[in-house]
Design a protein around this motif. Structure first.
Motif, PDB file in Angstrom:
ATOM      1  N   HIS A  71       0.930  -1.346  -0.038  1.00 21.50           N
ATOM      2  CA  HIS A  71      -0.255   0.010   0.035  1.00 21.50           C
ATOM      3  C   HIS A  71       0.789   1.485  -0.037  1.00 21.50           C
ATOM      4  O   HIS A  71       0.319   2.488   0.204  1.00 21.50           O
ATOM      5  N   ASP A 230       1.612  -6.815   3.470  1.00 19.33           N
ATOM      6  CA  ASP A 230       0.802  -5.934   3.889  1.00 19.33           C
ATOM      7  C   ASP A 230       1.135  -5.448   5.320  1.00 19.33           C
ATOM      8  O   ASP A 230       1.116  -6.348   6.045  1.00 19.33           O
ATOM      9  N   THR A 232      -0.393  -4.186   7.900  1.00 20.47           N
ATOM     10  CA  THR A 232      -1.141  -4.627   8.976  1.00 20.47           C
ATOM     11  C   THR A 232      -1.228  -6.142   9.009  1.00 20.47           C
ATOM     12  O   THR A 232      -1.096  -6.616  10.419  1.00 20.47           O
ATOM     13  N   ILE A 233      -1.267  -7.009   8.104  1.00 20.03           N
ATOM     14  CA  ILE A 233      -1.354  -8.151   8.402  1.00 20.03           C
ATOM     15  C   ILE A 233       0.095  -8.708   8.859  1.00 20.03           C
ATOM     16  O   ILE A 233       0.262  -9.571   9.671  1.00 20.03           O
ATOM     17  N   VAL A 563      -7.408 -10.984  11.394  1.00 21.55           N
ATOM     18  CA  VAL A 563      -7.167  -9.612  11.001  1.00 21.55           C
ATOM     19  C   VAL A 563      -6.942  -9.601   9.195  1.00 21.55           C
ATOM     20  O   VAL A 563      -7.401  -8.931   8.918  1.00 21.55           O
ATOM     21  N   ALA A 564      -6.467 -10.776   8.831  1.00 21.24           N
ATOM     22  CA  ALA A 564      -6.197 -10.735   7.410  1.00 21.24           C
ATOM     23  C   ALA A 564      -7.306 -10.501   6.610  1.00 21.24           C
ATOM     24  O   ALA A 564      -7.516  -9.975   5.577  1.00 21.24           O
ATOM     25  N   ARG A 566     -10.402  -9.449   7.707  1.00 19.22           N
ATOM     26  CA  ARG A 566     -10.690  -7.968   8.038  1.00 19.22           C
ATOM     27  C   ARG A 566     -10.104  -6.969   6.962  1.00 19.22           C
ATOM     28  O   ARG A 566     -10.623  -6.094   6.255  1.00 19.22           O
ATOM     29  N   GLN A 567      -8.867  -7.224   6.939  1.00 17.39           N
ATOM     30  CA  GLN A 567      -7.817  -6.334   6.061  1.00 17.39           C
ATOM     31  C   GLN A 567      -8.062  -6.491   4.801  1.00 17.39           C
ATOM     32  O   GLN A 567      -7.938  -5.424   3.832  1.00 17.39           O
ATOM     33  N   LEU A 568      -8.441  -7.654   3.899  1.00 11.06           N
ATOM     34  CA  LEU A 568      -8.659  -7.995   2.694  1.00 11.06           C
ATOM     35  C   LEU A 568     -10.084  -7.766   2.352  1.00 11.06           C
ATOM     36  O   LEU A 568     -10.627  -8.096   1.154  1.00 11.06           O
TER      37      LEU A 568
ATOM     38  N   PRO B  66       1.915   0.373  12.775  1.00  9.46           N
ATOM     39  CA  PRO B  66       0.690  -0.576  13.514  1.00  9.46           C
ATOM     40  C   PRO B  66       1.043  -0.933  15.127  1.00  9.46           C
ATOM     41  O   PRO B  66      -0.179  -0.849  15.870  1.00  9.46           O
TER      42      PRO B  66
END
Lengths: 725, 103
Positions: A71, A230, A232-233, A563-564, A566-568, B66
């Motif tokens: 990103h 990613d 976040t992941i 989490v993955a 949700r992120q995707l 994060p």
């Protein structure tokens, strides 16, 4: 004056004028000749001499390219900062005491030892470093001291703003900007850019007169890397892995998260870890990328691949009963055990309960050569080709060197070794319909002006399985995360999870055999099972507490998956979240079930019993399989709570009841009636073909042909494979 | 005008012209050097601002890490990830109101 003397005087005057004119002409001619000589003949030489006096060559160091996530979030950035240096000779000429100068400098610079600096400043050298890559605040403070002979030089410094995040993937660069590990090493030439030397005009004091060269600094920069990670992941993977390693008192651990359809890595984590801003502060062991560089015996996580190979080869079918001999199988003078006593299991149940004996039987039916070829086709025993240094290939010996007991143990993942990345890629084969992909870590390479110079493409290494077999195995793996499966703790609320647990005893590298109480636990799976978006492999090395794949690695999988997803942007219960080909437009197995009438059409399921007022009518799911029933309930806006395995025999609330959306419907499931034994074709460890009658015969008949010791990585004693729910 | 005077005038004019040309050349040369220093200073300043910008970019990235956001959100603000059933996925470019209720 007489006329004669006047004539003589005039003549003498003319002579003098003539001589003078001649001399002046000669002088002017010489000057002109010299001017022509200097202006035309000696011009290049003189120009060079002049330039040598005024021009200086300056070496322009390129700025190292940046590394960003998928990103665009910066993960590694180079910033020009100032380094402080001193000329001790100038210092002495200015009458400054080295000790006094050192004390003043040390007072404004962190980490500078005044005594050591004073010794360096007292030397006879003309250049010594005082402090390299100081902060802007420190640089301003040094400038304010105005010490003669102390100056600044700009240098690039590499920063990793997220500290430990993705440290093992990024690697690190040394103080001179040379990549030493990770992607910094693999892509060092691309990141570093090109050094150029340019000539600039400087005055007597060394100042640049005509500005610095009109050179676009972007042309000097290295390329930028855009990763598939990613942020976040990656953070979720590292957080959950770190928590698990800490809580379970594990020695180490690793996690790989990837997209099964493209091979793109979304996260890769390893513990223990380090801060790449200060790599020297961490021990070497903390800097090892265990997800690609450390091999381990994968244990039961290999079972789906053995089963898939047998299904693809046609030696078993999805409903073939396999005799598990009461959870005991003797091979040569070794006895294989199951965690529980099983008699006859089907392949799905063998995976669900993680039966070693059942898998060994299937491996025997498949035969040594085909078992080896199957595991090789899934990528075991060969490097994946990921763009990271130090990748291990794992160990998968040729079947010619196998003892009989090896053929049995390798079928369930002992006597071979693999890396976490290999496991994830192999599971991606089942998730994506049968293709082994090359892992992708660098998505794009951009030139400094922003143009894309290289784009990673999806590369299929080979087709391993027919799509139908991959679907069958995926369906079987869903049961593993069911209430009675070994991986129930990996179940993700609102999604179907397919996966497999592994709990393998560790080989003793020194004494040989296997170490008591030392286990490698793992879970590898994908989610959503019907339309996979992520494959996650979790490996924990020697957990002291809760040493089982399902109990230790399963929860890590679940939390990362939450989490993955949700992120995707994968919504709960949605079935049309990813535009795919017609073959994947329907969940795995659903197409076949819809075709034979056992399942209503998907659209009908999706919209059945939906009420815009926030209430739902409970659909009738009695007689359906667990997965179909769960899908129907999700489509109706209801939640499912499963009891048992098999098909639904009862439901509460009953079909047709009007309930608020989100109500939990309790489903009671029961196994269908056992089928009669089916012939299994395929060589046994000894190389002979046997029917299932032979498979259900006493174990010693098989073991009688087995000989020798197990020859796992260090094995003399037979490994134990265990599973805990 | 006698030839002698005319010669003197031409000679004077030539000398003045040459002197003027030399002065102009010298002035241009000095101006070029002065501008060279000024450009050098401006480029140095530009580079410092660019470096400052990069430095701030690094700091901003650190602040958006994060791990830091989580360290603030969970213990200090009492925030937590929403239950899966409360998540409404809004598609980019969908142009419509997302299905589900936003709270």
């Amino acid at each position: 004056m007489s006329g004669a003397s006047l004539a003589t005087s005039q003549r003498w005057t003319r002579v003098r004028v003539g001589v003078l004119t001649a001399l002046m002409s000669l002088g002017a001619g010489l000057v002109a000749r010299r001017a022509v000589q200097l202006g035309l003949d000696a011009s290049p030489l003189l120009r060079e001499m002049a330039e040598e006096q005024a021009l200086r060559e300056v070496r322009l160091s390129p700025r190292r390219g940046s590394i960003v996530d998928r990103h665009g979030a910066p993960l590694a950035v180079s910033v020009d900062v100032e380094s402080v240096w001193a000329d001790p000779r100038t210092l002495r000429e200015a009458g400054v005491e080295p000790a006094a100068a050192a004390a003043r400098l040390a007072s404004v610079l962190d980490g500078v030892d005044a005594a050591a600096l004073a010794r360096r400043l007292a030397s006879d050298r003309s250049f010594v470093w005082v402090a390299r890559r100081v902060t802007p605040r420190e640089a301003d403070a040094v400038r304010a001291l105005r010490i003669p002979g102390v100056a600044m030089q700009r240098e690039a410094r590499r920063y990793y703003p997220h500290r430990e995040l993705a440290a093992h993937v990024l690697g690190y660069a040394d103080v001179d900007g040379i990549g030493l590990d990770g992607l910094e090493l693999t892509y060092d030439a691309r990141l570093r850019g090109s050094t150029r030397t340019v000539r600039v005009l400087r005055d007597r004091t060394g100042r640049v007169v005509f500005g610095e060269p009109w050179l676009d600094e972007r042309s000097l920069r290295g390329d930028d890397l855009e990763l598939t990670l990613d942020r976040t992941i990656q953070h979720a993977a590292e957080r959950e892995l770190g928590l698990a390693v800490q809580t379970l008192e594990a020695r180490a651990g690793s996690v790989v998260v990837l997209d099964p359809h493209t091979g793109e890595l979304l996260a890769m984590a390893s513990r223990p870890t380090f801060n790449p801003n200060e790599p020297g502060a961490a021990p070497l062991s903390a800097r090892r990328n265990r997800a690609v560089g450390e091999r381990f015996e994968p244990g039961s996580t290999i079972k789906p691949f053995t089963v898939a190979g047998a299904l693809a080869a046609g030696v078993i079918e999805a409903d073939t009963p396999i005799d598990c001999g009461g959870g005991r199988l003797q091979v040569a003078d070794h006895v294989l055990h199951d965690a529980r006593r099983f008699d006859v299991l089907r392949p799905a149940q063998i995976l669900q309960y993680s039966s070693n004996v059942g898998t060994a039987r299937i491996g025997a039916a498949l035969g040594r050569e085909r078992l080896y070829e199957t595991l090789r086709a899934f990528g075991f025993g060969a490097r994946t080709g990921i763009a990271l240094p130090g990748e291990a290939a794992g160990t998968l010996r040729h079947p010619r060197t196998w003892y009989d007991v090896d053929a049995a143990t390798i079928a369930f993942g002992q006597g071979m070794s693999a890396t976490t990345l290999q496991l994830a890629l192999a599971m991606a084969v089942i998730a994506n319909g049968g293709e082994l992909l090359e892992p992708v870590l660098v998505r794009r390479i951009r030139a400094p002006d922003g143009t894309v110079v290289e784009t990673a493409e999806r590369r299929v290494r080979r087709r391993v399985l027919p799509r139908s077999v991959a679907r069958q195995v995926a369906d079987m793996l869903v049961a593993v995360t069911g209430p009675e499966g070994t991986g129930s703790q990996a179940a993700v609320e609102g999604h179907l999870v397919a996966g497999k647990t592994g709990t393998a005893q560790k080989a003793d590298e020194v004494a040989g055999g296997y170490r008591e109480g030392a286990w490698v636990v793992s879970f590898v799976g994908f989610v959503p099972a019907d339309r996979p978006r992520v494959v996650i492999a979790v490996v924990l090395d020697e957990p002291v507490v809760l040493a089982s794949g399902g109990g230790a690695a399963g929860p890590v999988f679940r939390r990362i998956a939450e989490v993955a997803l949700r992120q995707l942007g994968v919504p709960v219960g949605r079935l049309d979240d990813r535009p795919t080909d017609a073959g994947r437009a329907m969940p795995r197995g659903a197409a076949q079930q819809a075709a034979d009438g056992s399942t209503p059409p998907l659209e009908a399921v999706r919209h059945a019993s939906r009420d815009p007022e926030g209430r739902s009518t409970v659909p009738d799911v009695v007689g359906r399989g667990a997965r179909t029933a769960m899908r129907m309930l999700l489509a109706a806006g209801l939640e499912a709570s499963l009891r048992g395995v098999g098909r639904v025999v009862a439901q509460q609330p009953a079909a047709g009841a009007d309930v608020p959306r989100g109500t939990r419907v309790v489903l009671t499931l029961r196994e269908p009636v056992e089928a009669s034994p089916v012939t299994i074709h395929g060589p046994l460890p000894s190389g002979e073909s046997r029917s299932s009658q032979a498979a259900v015969s006493p174990p010693h008949e098989v073991g009688a042909r087995a000989r020798g010791e197990p020859s796992g990585p260090a094995g003399r004693s037979l490994p134990r494979e265990r599973e805990r729910p | 005008m006698s030839p002698r005077r005319r010669f003197l005038a031409l000679w004077t004019a030539a000398v003045v012209a040459a002197t003027c040309a030399f002065v102009v050349h010298l002035a241009l040369r000095f101006e070029t050097v002065r501008l060279g220093y000024a450009v050098g200073e401006a480029r140095r300043a530009q580079r410092q601002w660019l470096d400052r910008h990069r430095w701030l970019t690094v700091e901003a990235a650190s602040l958006r890490a994060p791990a830091r956001i989580e360290a603030i959100a969970r213990p200090l603000l009492g925030m937590d990830a929403p239950p899966v059933h409360d998540v409404v996925v809004v598609r980019e470019g969908g142009g419509g109101v997302p299905r589900g209720r936003l709270r």
